[in-house]
Each structure stands twice: as structure tokens, then as C-alpha cells.
Design a protein around this motif. Structure first.
Motif, PDB file in Angstrom:
ATOM      1  N   SER A  64       0.848  -1.208   0.025  1.00  0.00           N
ATOM      2  CA  SER A  64       0.117  -0.022  -0.015  1.00  0.00           C
ATOM      3  C   SER A  64       0.907   1.182  -0.043  1.00  0.00           C
ATOM      4  O   SER A  64       2.199   1.269   0.631  1.00  0.00           O
ATOM      5  CB  SER A  64      -0.650   0.060   1.223  1.00  0.00           C
ATOM      6  N   ILE A  65       0.477   2.260  -0.727  1.00  0.00           N
ATOM      7  CA  ILE A  65       1.122   3.278  -0.755  1.00  0.00           C
ATOM      8  C   ILE A  65       0.876   4.515   0.502  1.00  0.00           C
ATOM      9  O   ILE A  65      -0.460   4.862   0.401  1.00  0.00           O
ATOM     10  CB  ILE A  65       0.991   4.245  -2.077  1.00  0.00           C
ATOM     11  N   ASN A  66       1.675   4.844   1.313  1.00  0.00           N
ATOM     12  CA  ASN A  66       1.427   5.869   2.311  1.00  0.00           C
ATOM     13  C   ASN A  66       0.450   5.374   3.201  1.00  0.00           C
ATOM     14  O   ASN A  66      -0.287   6.198   3.804  1.00  0.00           O
ATOM     15  CB  ASN A  66       1.215   7.350   1.734  1.00  0.00           C
ATOM     16  N   GLY A  75      -3.305  -5.713   0.565  1.00  0.00           N
ATOM     17  CA  GLY A  75      -2.920  -4.305   0.191  1.00  0.00           C
ATOM     18  C   GLY A  75      -3.576  -3.836  -1.071  1.00  0.00           C
ATOM     19  O   GLY A  75      -4.066  -4.572  -1.791  1.00  0.00           O
ATOM     20  N   ASP A  76      -3.538  -2.310  -1.448  1.00  0.00           N
ATOM     21  CA  ASP A  76      -3.928  -1.890  -2.699  1.00  0.00           C
ATOM     22  C   ASP A  76      -3.284  -2.421  -3.946  1.00  0.00           C
ATOM     23  O   ASP A  76      -4.066  -2.781  -5.057  1.00  0.00           O
ATOM     24  CB  ASP A  76      -3.533  -0.423  -2.616  1.00  0.00           C
ATOM     25  N   MET A  77      -2.188  -2.920  -3.863  1.00  0.00           N
ATOM     26  CA  MET A  77      -1.163  -3.579  -4.908  1.00  0.00           C
ATOM     27  C   MET A  77      -0.938  -5.019  -4.355  1.00  0.00           C
ATOM     28  O   MET A  77      -0.460  -5.144  -3.304  1.00  0.00           O
ATOM     29  CB  MET A  77      -0.016  -2.751  -4.904  1.00  0.00           C
ATOM     30  N   ARG A  78      -1.469  -5.987  -4.955  1.00  0.00           N
ATOM     31  CA  ARG A  78      -1.229  -7.390  -4.552  1.00  0.00           C
ATOM     32  C   ARG A  78      -1.088  -8.207  -5.776  1.00  0.00           C
ATOM     33  O   ARG A  78      -1.925  -7.895  -6.884  1.00  0.00           O
ATOM     34  CB  ARG A  78      -2.344  -7.794  -3.650  1.00  0.00           C
ATOM     35  N   LYS A  79      -0.271  -9.391  -5.600  1.00  0.00           N
ATOM     36  CA  LYS A  79      -0.271 -10.217  -6.633  1.00  0.00           C
ATOM     37  C   LYS A  79       0.535 -11.532  -6.456  1.00  0.00           C
ATOM     38  O   LYS A  79       1.437 -11.459  -5.498  1.00  0.00           O
ATOM     39  CB  LYS A  79       0.331  -9.685  -7.775  1.00  0.00           C
ATOM     40  N   ALA A  90       9.704 -11.467  -9.397  1.00  0.00           N
ATOM     41  CA  ALA A  90       9.048  -9.991  -9.704  1.00  0.00           C
ATOM     42  C   ALA A  90       7.744  -9.615  -9.423  1.00  0.00           C
ATOM     43  O   ALA A  90       6.928 -10.403 -10.330  1.00  0.00           O
ATOM     44  CB  ALA A  90       9.928  -9.507 -10.773  1.00  0.00           C
ATOM     45  N   TYR A  91       7.322  -8.801  -8.669  1.00  0.00           N
ATOM     46  CA  TYR A  91       5.987  -8.194  -8.898  1.00  0.00           C
ATOM     47  C   TYR A  91       6.215  -6.895  -9.685  1.00  0.00           C
ATOM     48  O   TYR A  91       7.158  -6.205  -9.295  1.00  0.00           O
ATOM     49  CB  TYR A  91       5.615  -7.876  -7.396  1.00  0.00           C
ATOM     50  N   LYS A  92       5.313  -6.780 -10.733  1.00  0.00           N
ATOM     51  CA  LYS A  92       5.608  -5.454 -11.690  1.00  0.00           C
ATOM     52  C   LYS A  92       4.488  -4.866 -11.691  1.00  0.00           C
ATOM     53  O   LYS A  92       3.353  -5.313 -11.942  1.00  0.00           O
ATOM     54  CB  LYS A  92       5.961  -6.051 -13.141  1.00  0.00           C
ATOM     55  N   ASN A  93       4.318  -3.564 -11.515  1.00  0.00           N
ATOM     56  CA  ASN A  93       3.293  -2.802 -11.350  1.00  0.00           C
ATOM     57  C   ASN A  93       3.651  -1.566 -12.601  1.00  0.00           C
ATOM     58  O   ASN A  93       4.142  -0.811 -12.192  1.00  0.00           O
ATOM     59  CB  ASN A  93       2.515  -2.243 -10.136  1.00  0.00           C
ATOM     60  N   SER A  94       3.006  -1.648 -13.961  1.00  0.00           N
ATOM     61  CA  SER A  94       3.319  -0.621 -14.877  1.00  0.00           C
ATOM     62  C   SER A  94       2.580   0.616 -14.647  1.00  0.00           C
ATOM     63  O   SER A  94       2.991   1.705 -15.456  1.00  0.00           O
ATOM     64  CB  SER A  94       3.301  -1.239 -16.102  1.00  0.00           C
ATOM     65  N   THR A  95       1.426   0.673 -13.962  1.00  0.00           N
ATOM     66  CA  THR A  95       0.677   1.773 -13.868  1.00  0.00           C
ATOM     67  C   THR A  95       0.599   2.856 -12.603  1.00  0.00           C
ATOM     68  O   THR A  95       0.332   3.742 -12.943  1.00  0.00           O
ATOM     69  CB  THR A  95      -0.709   1.409 -14.081  1.00  0.00           C
ATOM     70  N   VAL A  96       1.213   2.067 -11.651  1.00  0.00           N
ATOM     71  CA  VAL A  96       1.272   3.177 -10.432  1.00  0.00           C
ATOM     72  C   VAL A  96       2.320   3.931 -10.620  1.00  0.00           C
ATOM     73  O   VAL A  96       3.233   3.892 -11.146  1.00  0.00           O
ATOM     74  CB  VAL A  96       1.676   2.147  -9.159  1.00  0.00           C
ATOM     75  N   LYS A  97       1.588   5.360 -10.332  1.00  0.00           N
ATOM     76  CA  LYS A  97       2.296   6.395 -10.291  1.00  0.00           C
ATOM     77  C   LYS A  97       2.812   6.861  -8.691  1.00  0.00           C
ATOM     78  O   LYS A  97       2.216   7.204  -8.087  1.00  0.00           O
ATOM     79  CB  LYS A  97       1.463   7.679 -10.650  1.00  0.00           C
TER      80      LYS A  97
HETATM   81  C1  LIG Z   1      -0.873  -1.191  -9.623  1.00  0.00           C
HETATM   82  O1  LIG Z   1      -0.910  -0.160  -8.567  1.00  0.00           O
HETATM   83  C2  LIG Z   1      -2.223   0.320  -8.657  1.00  0.00           C
HETATM   84  C3  LIG Z   1      -2.375   1.534  -7.401  1.00  0.00           C
HETATM   85  O2  LIG Z   1      -2.174   0.964  -6.334  1.00  0.00           O
HETATM   86  C4  LIG Z   1      -3.533  -0.655  -8.127  1.00  0.00           C
HETATM   87  O3  LIG Z   1      -4.782  -0.059  -8.416  1.00  0.00           O
HETATM   88  C5  LIG Z   1      -3.333  -1.664  -9.275  1.00  0.00           C
HETATM   89  O4  LIG Z   1      -4.080  -2.727  -8.741  1.00  0.00           O
HETATM   90  C6  LIG Z   1      -2.041  -2.206  -9.158  1.00  0.00           C
HETATM   91  N1  LIG Z   1      -1.835  -3.466 -10.305  1.00  0.00           N
HETATM   92  C7  LIG Z   1      -1.337  -4.674  -9.800  1.00  0.00           C
HETATM   93  C8  LIG Z   1      -1.260  -5.529 -10.942  1.00  0.00           C
HETATM   94  O5  LIG Z   1      -1.120  -4.956  -8.843  1.00  0.00           O
END
Ligand SMILES: *[C@@H]1O[C@H](CO)[C@@H](O)[C@H](O)[C@H]1NC(C)=O
Ligand SMILES: *[C@@H]1O[C@H](CO)[C@@H](O)[C@H](O)[C@H]1NC(C)=O
Length: 274
Positions: A64-66, A75-79, A90-97
Motif C-alpha cells: 500500500s502506498i502511504n 494491500g492496494d497492490m497485490r499479486k 518479480a512483482y511488476k506494476n506498470s501503472t502505479v504513479k
Molecule cells: C498497480 O497499482 C495500482 C495503484 O496502487 C493498483 O490500483 C493496481 O491494482 C496495481 N496493479 C497490480 C497488478 O497490482
């Protein structure tokens, strides 16, 4: 349309991503999840990885961010990652800023030789950005080092314990997938219902036997006092069939009223119609 396809693919991928079968050749070796390499990219993207060690079957990241992530939160980001990327998981998230100064709170989870390992309370602060495809500039490390948690249950015990842990590992993983999938279904259903304003915010009560000029007070009292919900109701009117129809502000409030009424109106003269 593209977004829709994407969602479906994710759902299907989600179902497949659990440790499948329990193989029975246990070779428990002590393993501690190493501190991950974390790379933030500009203008967007994040990669969290650990080196491969023979026996690793799954790598999962929750972040999670902040926002502090305690031991159980999702978490908001999870995989769950089931395939390694070269010599790394590796966990990769190409969209998170990410912005400089952002803090990523994270937890890692590894299944290795059918045993589960966790690394809890990780924290990484974005201090600079990495260039894509250039490992060298990786800005290592969390500020306070995360404390890896050893698989205390297992290392000195026999195979029954291992089986139980494997069982639990699979169950947790299965449940996580189920939760993710239910959440997604829930979001889809909500989006669908919200397209129909009457369905999404209108309710009716049966059994309200008062003068019509008292309806407002009575309905509001049922919601506030009987159900204990501080929601404002609107557009109260008696229908031909005797039902008293009313509106609330949102679908979420409507759902909450229905949920609470199931128990709290059960033994009353009123019945909620929805
Ligand atoms: C990438 O990060 C965004 C923002 O936290 C999140 O909404 C999205 O689900 C993430 N994608 C993955 C594949 O975890
Ligand atoms: C694993 O869980 C299943 C039920 O989910 C149970 O039937 C089985 O006995 C368990 N195995 C062990 C070794 O605990």
C-alpha cells in the motif's frame, strides 16, 4: 471494451494462481526471504523482486502506498506470482504513479518446497527513480529493515506439521483468490445496479399503518431508531398497493439498510421490500 477484456483475463488468471498440488517430497531447508530489490520508475511503474532460490514455487507481494499495512490487511497492490522472471521473482506494476517521498508499506510471501514464508512490515521510501531496464541504478532498501519471520512452525518438526502448513498455505491462498474474485464481482454488480437510479436507491416498507401525513416521521424513525442507521430518507410516498416507498442517498446506504433490517426487523410488524 479493452478494459472489459482485461478484467476478464485477470479473473481467469486469478483462479489459476494458487499452489496447485501437494507434492510429497518434503525437503524443508531453512529459508529467509531476502530483502527485496525495489525499483520505482518515472513517470510510472514499480518493480519488487527477490532472487530465485531452488524450490520457490510462488512469490506474492502486498503493498500500500502511504498507508500502513498490518499483518492481515490486503494491500492496494497485490499479486501472486507463479512464474519467475529469469533468475528473479518479480512483482511488476506498470501503472502505479509514485512520487518522491512516497512510502510503500509491504509484505512478501513465498512458498518454497511447499512451505510458506512471510516477510512482514516492509517499508520502502521512494528516494529516486530507476531507469527502466537498468538494474544498476536500483535504489535498494527499505528505511527500517523489514524483519523476516522464520517459518518457526516447521523447521524442527515432522511431516504432519509440514502437511498442515501446506494445507493452510493452500487454503489461505485459495481464500485470497476467492476474496479477490468476490470483490471484483461485487464491484461489477454495484456498477451495474448504479446505472438504474430507482433500483439502486429506492426501498419500500410494508406494514406502516399510520396516516399519510405521519409517514415521513415514522419511516425516518424506523431507519434511525429501529435500525440504528443515521441515514436521511427522502421522497417518501405511499403506493397504491399500500407499500411506503422511500429513497436513500446511495446504493451503499440501501445495502446497509437491507443488511441491518434482516435481523432488526425480523420480529417487528414491518417488512422491507427491495
Ligand atoms: C498497480 O497499482 C495500482 C495503484 O496502487 C493498483 O490500483 C493496481 O491494482 C496495481 N496493479 C497490480 C497488478 O497490482
Ligand atoms: C487438509 O485439509 C483438508 C480439508 O480442507 C483435510 O480433509 C485434510 O485432512 C487436511 N490434511 C492434513 C494433512 O491436515
Amino acid at each position: 471494451m479493452a478494459a472489459f477484456c482485461c478484467k476478464v483475463v485477470l479473473l481467469i488468471a486469478g483462479f489459476g494462481s494458487c499452489v496447485q498440488s501437494a507434492t510429497h517430497n518434503y525437503r524443508p531447508l531453512r529459508y529467509t526471504i531476502p530483502r527485496p530489490l525495489i525499483q520505482a520508475f518515472s513517470p510510472q511503474g514499480l518493480e519488487v523482486s527477490i532472487p530465485h532460490t531452488p524450490g520457490i514455487q510462488l512469490f506474492a507481494f502486498h503493498g500500500s502506498i502511504n498507508k500502513f499495512l498490518d499483518g492481515t490487511e490486503i494491500g492496494d497492490m497485490r499479486k501472486h506470482v507463479l512464474e519467475r522472471d529469469g533468475e528473479r521473482w518479480a512483482y511488476k506494476n506498470s501503472t502505479v504513479k509514485l512520487r518522491l517521498g512516497d512510502k510503500i508499506y509491504y509484505r512478501l510471501y513465498v512458498v518454497k518446497d511447499n512451505l510458506g514464508y512471510r516477510l512482514q512490515h516492509g517499508m520502502f521510501e521512494v528516494k529516486d527513480f530507476s531507469l527502466p531496464d537498468k538494474e544498476s541504478s536500483a535504489p535498494e532498501e527499505a528505511v527500517p529493515a523489514p524483519t523476516p519471520q522464520p517459518p518457526t512452525l516447521c523447521s524442527r518438526t515432522g511431516s504432519i506439521c509440514e502437511k498442515v502448513v501446506l494445507n493452510l498455505t493452500q487454503r489461505v491462498c485459495d481464500l485470497q483468490q476467492e476474496i479477490d474474485s468476490l470483490r471484483e464481482t461485487n464491484d461489477i454488480l454495484k456498477d451495474m445496479v448504479k446505472k438504474h437510479p430507482t433500483t439502486s436507491t429506492t426501498l419500500a416498507l410494508d406494514g406502516v399503518k399510520v396516516q399519510d401525513d405521519e409517514l415521513g416521521v415514522i419511516v425516518q424513525a424506523i431507519i434511525e431508531d429501529k435500525l440504528g442507521l443515521p441515514f436521511k430518507v427522502d421522497n417518501i410516498q405511499r403506493k397504491r398497493n399500500g407499500l411506503v416507498q422511500f429513497e436513500v442517498e446511495s446504493l451503499e446506504k440501501k445495502l446497509e439498510i437491507i443488511r441491518v433490517a434482516k435481523t432488526k426487523l425480523r420480529h417487528s410488524n414491518f417488512r422491507l421490500v427491495y
